[in-house]
Design a protein around this motif. Structure first.
Motif, PDB file in Angstrom:
ATOM      1  N   GLY A  77     -53.224  95.193  47.723  1.00 34.01           N
ATOM      2  CA  GLY A  77     -52.550  94.445  46.674  1.00 34.01           C
ATOM      3  C   GLY A  77     -51.359  93.665  47.193  1.00 34.01           C
ATOM      4  O   GLY A  77     -51.155  92.503  46.820  1.00 34.01           O
ATOM      5  N   VAL A  80     -49.327  93.533  43.830  1.00 37.42           N
ATOM      6  CA  VAL A  80     -49.266  92.077  43.946  1.00 37.42           C
ATOM      7  C   VAL A  80     -47.860  91.579  43.635  1.00 37.42           C
ATOM      8  O   VAL A  80     -47.306  90.727  44.344  1.00 37.42           O
ATOM      9  N   LEU A  93     -52.850  97.795  41.134  1.00 37.72           N
ATOM     10  CA  LEU A  93     -53.079  96.595  41.940  1.00 37.72           C
ATOM     11  C   LEU A  93     -52.113  95.489  41.539  1.00 37.72           C
ATOM     12  O   LEU A  93     -51.526  94.819  42.398  1.00 37.72           O
TER      13      LEU A  93
END
Length: 850
Positions: free
Chosen positions: A72, A107, A103
């Protein structure tokens, strides 16, 4: 594409999608990394049979936390490079529940300074909903957006880029629906879609291009790998048949031989009080910095609690709670490496899930083992099973279970709960609890809505009933009977999330209703009078009638008419929603408490079956009391409480019913199980109102539950005819009512629960093993034939004309009617157990219903 992946060691390694590919012809085609990232499994889902199982997501397959986090974080760095440092700093990241919550967090971390929010399936009392959307193919479809900062998703000409993160980009429908909904209220110039894999078809790719042009915004896509899934014709039906065959085979095997013996130790994390447990309400760069500083100390506390000989550890997260256990896992990796050296210990990470997936112990299948345990967080979609995959048989020396405090419940520690299931498969279980974050101070509750009344909502006179509901008439809620039944029985959906297609009676059936009404009007009038007089004697002098929509509403209207006709009383009457497994409408209870003395409220229903709603109401009132009564917001109901006991705010959960054949209540008009004509039809005898709807994307914490007003069925409406026919018989039964009421008031009317015992016996005798599929009594059997997928009808020998309509409906649907003795009801309807698409009556005809 080949079912095997060539490794550098020149050894063929079985791909974890081989088993499905060989049996169903499903193929993954794409870049060289695709099969490294994905395996295949099967799930019981009426919309999609196959499941792409990620090896780097940390949901179904235990993986090193550093690998999961790195996947991620790396995508986030790519988004940062795409946007540039300045725009990346202003971006907002939105992840999808439940699979992509961790995830999306990772990110956002890769973007470095971006705030993060993820959707949720858990409503939170006191937090306003900023949006919601549906994920059509998912096991649990409703998503809520509950940011603490209402400006987080704000748009406009200078709005920051919105980065949407999901684990896979399959058709693009979910993401495009989200963008469309948010763009309508908060437009912006740029969106970035992030996923581990892009599995769209060429047509889906073209659709994204057209969509971006349609809304006038730039839409970029960042993924790690790409490819397509090839699905042969008929794969859904063949996949469902394969799942059914495998489950039947596994059901015949012996259960787990190992009993839970591992010790369970609670670890005090000392989680920073100012840091949310995740992104459900937003997670800021400041939160991230505080957490990073605290992680090493928390990891040391976990490591210190592990036995000295532990070398293989699983950190197990909990459904949407993915990021906190993931970061604890990365920190634990570092802590154990510092003590034992590189390779001295192995840490893996995965999470539990609500998605039912078939487990097959084969190297070519992605889900090798499955642990099943009851939900333990009072979830929005009611109680049910939850799962942990690839944990059993994985030889972990210890498991660190990480849950939030909302999920730290007695169910978690029950003999069949998650901790006991884990203890049977490892040497040590640690429990780490992260405090559940609720925004403080809570947002001010919205002004309570006002009741709906006819003729704008329902065909009843406006003074006859105030509907404590919201109008969902313009929302598409109907689904075919077979599809609803499959989703309900598989756990994929709750029955209150959709509506059956409204049954349109034949001329023959309509004539039967008319004849039944003429024959039974006096008997109904007697029961109405008896139950009303009992209520006035014991709960008077001016009770507030609150009927349980919709079966109770015609009865409540008739009770109101009796009180006005015989005593000149103009009793208030409202209709309220109660949903089995989810409780009563707490917003409606707050409205009632704000406008009436709760001690005056009398709940009214049509009839009792086995007493499920009686128990549900008692539990719901207890839950409402626990939430603080009128000033709080009650969540879904828990276990049943004692019927008949009033709460401190005054609501008495005892139900008054027209007929009590199940022996479940003490206030009733009769205990005979006879045909109440209002049970013969649906909305057309209930003011043209549908059954009630409770779905998270439609009903917020301060909303009433929903229902539809079928205005288009006005030509078939007999609601007024039913009221008029019964009311016309009031005077002729008055003397009988007076005598029966006097006798009842002096009698022992304690519930016997005779019906519940009969239902349990029938459930076992017919091999159903689920009392929810046994519907006793004429009214409930009628509902089965109109709304569900009936298996067979049990009719009491010699029951007579009360079952004429039952026999007609059964004949129309090809459902066998079995004559039986020793039945406390006139009839019992059995819903088809273990329903699969196409399974209906004995003659194999597809069942249509309402």
């Amino acid at each position: 594409m080949s079912g095997r992946v060539r490794r550098e060691e020149a050894v063929d390694v079985v791909w974890s999608g081989d088993w499905v590919a060989e049996r169903l012809g499903v193929a993954l085609e794409g870049d060289g990394e695709l099969q490294e990232l994905l395996g295949l499994a099967l799930r019981r889902n009426p919309k999609r049979a196959h499941l792409l199982v990620s090896n780097v997501l940390g949901k179904h397959v235990p993986q090193r936390p550093s690998v999961v986090y790195g996947a991620g974080y790396g995508l986030g760095e790519r988004v940062r490079a795409l946007l540039g440092a300045d725009d990346a700093r202003r971006a907002v990241v939105l992840g999808y529940a439940e699979t992509a919550t961790g995830l999306g967090h990772a990110v956002a971390d890769g973007l470095r300074d971006a705030p993060y929010l993820h959707s949720t399936r858990r409503p939170v009392a006191g937090v306003a909903q900023a949006g919601g959307f549906e994920e059509a193919h998912s096991h649990a479809t409703s998503h809520l957006l509950l940011p603490e900062d209402p400006e987080l998703l704000a748009g406009g000409a200078e709005a920051a880029t919105l980065v949407l993160v999901d684990d896979e980009f399959s058709t693009g429908n979910t993401v495009l629906n989200t963008i469309r909904a948010l763009h309508a209220s908060h437009p912006r110039e740029r969106y970035v879609i992030v996923a581990l894999v892009d599995m769209r078809s060429a047509g889906d790719r073209d659709r994204l291009t057209a969509f971006a042009a349609e809304i006038g915004a730039r839409v970029d896509l960042v993924t790690r790998s790409s490819g397509t899934v090839t699905l042969p014709e008929g794969v859904l039906e063949r996949g469902q048949a394969l799942v059914a065959a495998q489950e039947a085979e596994q059901a015949g095997r012996a259960g787990e031989a190992v009993e839970g013996v591992a010790p369970v130790t609670r670890v005090a994390l000392d989680w920073p009080a100012e840091v949310p447990d995740g992104g459900r309400h937003g997670f800021t760069p400041a939160h991230r910095a505080t957490l990073e500083a605290a992680l090493p100390g928390m990891a040391e506390r976990i490591a210190g609690a592990l036995d000295s000989d532990v070398r293989r550890v699983l950190v197990l997260g909990f459904e949407e709670l993915m990021y906190a256990p993931l970061r604890l896992g990365t920190a634990l990796e570092a802590a154990l490496e510092a003590v034992l050296g590189e390779g001295g210990a192995e840490v893996r990470y995965s999470t539990t899930t609500r998605s039912p997936v078939l487990a097959v112990d084969d190297p070519g299948y992605a889900i090798r083992t499955r642990l099943v345990f009851p939900a333990h967080d009072d979830p929005a979609d009611g109680p049910g099973d939850r799962y942990a995959y690839n944990v059993a048989g994985a030889a972990f020396d210890a498991v660190v279970a990480v849950v939030d405090s909302t999920a730290d419940t007695p169910e978690l520690r029950a003999p069949d709960g998650l901790l006991a299931r884990l203890a049977a498969h490892t040497g040590q279980v640690l429990l780490a609890v992260v405090p559940s974050y609720t925004p403080t101070p809570l947002q001010e509750p919205a002004v309570l809505p006002e009741p709906l009344r006819g003729p704008d909502f329902s065909s009843y006179a406006p003074e006859d009933v105030g509907w404590l509901l919201q109008d969902l008439s313009h929302t598409e809620l109907e689904a075919p009977t077979e599809e609803r039944e499959e989703a309900i029985q598989s756990g994929g959906a709750h029955y209150a999330e959709s509506l059956p297609v409204e049954y349109q009676p034949s001329a023959e059936y309509q004539a039967l209703f008319t004849a039944a009404l003429d024959a039974s009007a006096a008997r109904i009038a007697r029961a109405v009078g008896t139950v009303t007089e009992t209520v006035l004697a014991e709960r008077g002098p001016r009770p507030v009638l609150v009927s349980l929509a919709r079966a109770g509403t015609p009865v409540g209207v008739l009770m109101r008419h009796w009180a006005r006709h015989r005593h000149g009383l103009d009793l208030p009457h409202y209709a309220i929603s109660i949903v089995r497994g989810r409780g009563i409408d707490a917003t409606a209870l707050r409205w009632l408490a704000a406008h009436h003395d709760p001690a005056d409220v009398v709940f009214v229903d049509g009839w009792t079956g086995k007493g499920a709603i009686t128990r549900e109401l008692a539990s719901a009132i207890e839950e409402f009391e626990a939430s603080g009564g009128p000033g709080g917001s009650a969540g879904p109901a828990g276990s049943a409480g004692p019927a008949g006991s009033a709460s401190p705010v005054g609501f008495n959960p005892e139900i008054a019913v027209l007929a009590d054949p199940g022996g479940c209540v003490r206030t009733y008009g009769t205990r005979e199980d006879f045909l109440i004509p209002s049970a013969c039809l649906n909305s057309t005898v209930s003011g043209l109102i549908s059954r009630t709807v409770l779905r998270a994307d439609l009903v917020g914490p301060d909303d009433f539950h929903g229902a539809k007003f079928y205005r288009e069925l006005a030509g078939s409406d007999v609601s007024g005819d039913f009221l008029a026919a019964v009311t016309a018989r009031f005077d002729e039964v008055a003397e009988q009512v007076e005598a029966e009421t006097k006798e009842l008031l002096a009698a022992d009317r304690a519930p016997t629960w005779e019906g519940w015992a009969a239902v349990e016996r029938i459930s076992e005798e017919y091999g159903i093993h689920d009392v929810n599929l046994v519907k006793p009594g004429v009214g409930e059997t009628t509902r089965v034939l109109l709304r569900r997928v009936p298996w067979k009808i049990l009719a009491k020998r010699g029951a007579g004309p009360d079952l004429t309509h039952i026999r007609l409906l059964a004949e129309q649907r090809g459902v066998p009617v079995e004559e039986v003795d020793d039945l406390p009801y006139s009839c019992v309807g059995l819903i088809h157990p273990r329903f699969t698409r196409g399974a209906t009556g004995a003659d194999g005809k597809a069942v249509q219903g309402a």
